[in-house]
Design a protein around this motif. Structure first.
Motif, PDB file in Angstrom:
ATOM      1  N   VAL A  27      78.348  52.193  44.395  1.00 40.92           N
ATOM      2  CA  VAL A  27      78.421  53.058  45.576  1.00 40.92           C
ATOM      3  C   VAL A  27      79.500  54.124  45.438  1.00 40.92           C
ATOM      4  O   VAL A  27      79.784  54.841  46.393  1.00 40.92           O
ATOM      5  N   ASP A  28      80.099  54.236  44.263  1.00 42.82           N
ATOM      6  CA  ASP A  28      81.167  55.205  44.036  1.00 42.82           C
ATOM      7  C   ASP A  28      80.873  55.951  42.741  1.00 42.82           C
ATOM      8  O   ASP A  28      80.634  55.324  41.697  1.00 42.82           O
ATOM      9  N   SER A  29      80.908  57.279  42.811  1.00 43.79           N
ATOM     10  CA  SER A  29      80.570  58.075  41.629  1.00 43.79           C
ATOM     11  C   SER A  29      81.607  57.916  40.515  1.00 43.79           C
ATOM     12  O   SER A  29      81.268  57.963  39.335  1.00 43.79           O
ATOM     13  N   GLY A  30      82.854  57.696  40.868  1.00 47.49           N
ATOM     14  CA  GLY A  30      83.890  57.485  39.851  1.00 47.49           C
ATOM     15  C   GLY A  30      83.663  56.204  39.062  1.00 47.49           C
ATOM     16  O   GLY A  30      83.774  56.181  37.833  1.00 47.49           O
ATOM     17  N   LYS A  78      71.938  50.991  36.649  1.00 48.62           N
ATOM     18  CA  LYS A  78      72.238  51.202  38.070  1.00 48.62           C
ATOM     19  C   LYS A  78      73.177  52.386  38.253  1.00 48.62           C
ATOM     20  O   LYS A  78      73.015  53.193  39.170  1.00 48.62           O
ATOM     21  N   SER A  79      74.173  52.484  37.369  1.00 49.43           N
ATOM     22  CA  SER A  79      75.138  53.580  37.454  1.00 49.43           C
ATOM     23  C   SER A  79      74.478  54.925  37.179  1.00 49.43           C
ATOM     24  O   SER A  79      74.731  55.906  37.882  1.00 49.43           O
ATOM     25  N   LEU A  80      73.631  54.968  36.151  1.00 49.46           N
ATOM     26  CA  LEU A  80      72.917  56.205  35.845  1.00 49.46           C
ATOM     27  C   LEU A  80      72.008  56.618  36.999  1.00 49.46           C
ATOM     28  O   LEU A  80      71.954  57.805  37.364  1.00 49.46           O
ATOM     29  N   ASP A  85      70.294  59.997  41.260  1.00 50.49           N
ATOM     30  CA  ASP A  85      69.570  60.023  42.532  1.00 50.49           C
ATOM     31  C   ASP A  85      70.453  60.321  43.732  1.00 50.49           C
ATOM     32  O   ASP A  85      70.102  61.146  44.577  1.00 50.49           O
ATOM     33  N   GLU A  86      71.578  59.650  43.820  1.00 53.12           N
ATOM     34  CA  GLU A  86      72.441  59.784  44.997  1.00 53.12           C
ATOM     35  C   GLU A  86      73.390  60.979  44.891  1.00 53.12           C
ATOM     36  O   GLU A  86      73.643  61.656  45.883  1.00 53.12           O
ATOM     37  N   CYS A  87      73.933  61.220  43.708  1.00 53.23           N
ATOM     38  CA  CYS A  87      74.920  62.286  43.538  1.00 53.23           C
ATOM     39  C   CYS A  87      74.304  63.581  43.014  1.00 53.23           C
ATOM     40  O   CYS A  87      74.950  64.622  43.040  1.00 53.23           O
ATOM     41  N   GLY A  88      73.097  63.499  42.498  1.00 47.84           N
ATOM     42  CA  GLY A  88      72.429  64.694  41.973  1.00 47.84           C
ATOM     43  C   GLY A  88      73.047  65.223  40.691  1.00 47.84           C
ATOM     44  O   GLY A  88      72.899  66.403  40.375  1.00 47.84           O
ATOM     45  N   GLU A  89      73.701  64.385  39.934  1.00 47.42           N
ATOM     46  CA  GLU A  89      74.344  64.814  38.702  1.00 47.42           C
ATOM     47  C   GLU A  89      73.371  64.799  37.532  1.00 47.42           C
ATOM     48  O   GLU A  89      72.405  64.041  37.531  1.00 47.42           O
ATOM     49  N   ASP A  90      73.651  65.616  36.540  1.00 47.99           N
ATOM     50  CA  ASP A  90      72.889  65.610  35.301  1.00 47.99           C
ATOM     51  C   ASP A  90      73.500  64.518  34.414  1.00 47.99           C
ATOM     52  O   ASP A  90      74.656  64.582  34.033  1.00 47.99           O
TER      53      ASP A  90
END
Length: 95
Positions: A27-30, A78-80, A85-90
């Protein structure tokens, strides 16, 4: 002694760790980035030793010998997924 009976009677010492790893929610991008950096995308132990384009020695991937391999791969996945999906990062830099 029956082999299936022996298998059932063995105690799985890694079961609590497996269950804990499977229960982790990202639940945390870091944390997700850290997991993706720490857990490699492919087995780092696989090697092909070549000389003049001839394979002299092939060392197969040894990661599947790790009793927690499936759970670690699932945690990385799960992290990827969270980052994409949630953060929209490449996430191609982690592959």
């Amino acid at each position: 002694m029956n082999v299936s009976r022996l298998h059932r009677s063995q105690i799985d010492l890694f079961l609590p760790i497996r269950q804990w790893l499977e229960s982790i929610q990202i639940v945390d991008s870091g944390i997700a980035r850290l997991v993706c950096q720490v857990i490699p995308a492919r087995c780092p132990f696989e090697r092909k030793i070549q000389l003049f384009n001839r394979t002299l020695l092939y060392i197969p991937p040894l990661c599947k010998l790790n009793p927690l391999y499936e759970q670690l791969v699932e945690l990385r996945y799960k992290s990827l997924c969270y980052l994409a999906d949630e953060c929209g990062e490449d996430v191609t830099s982690y592959c």
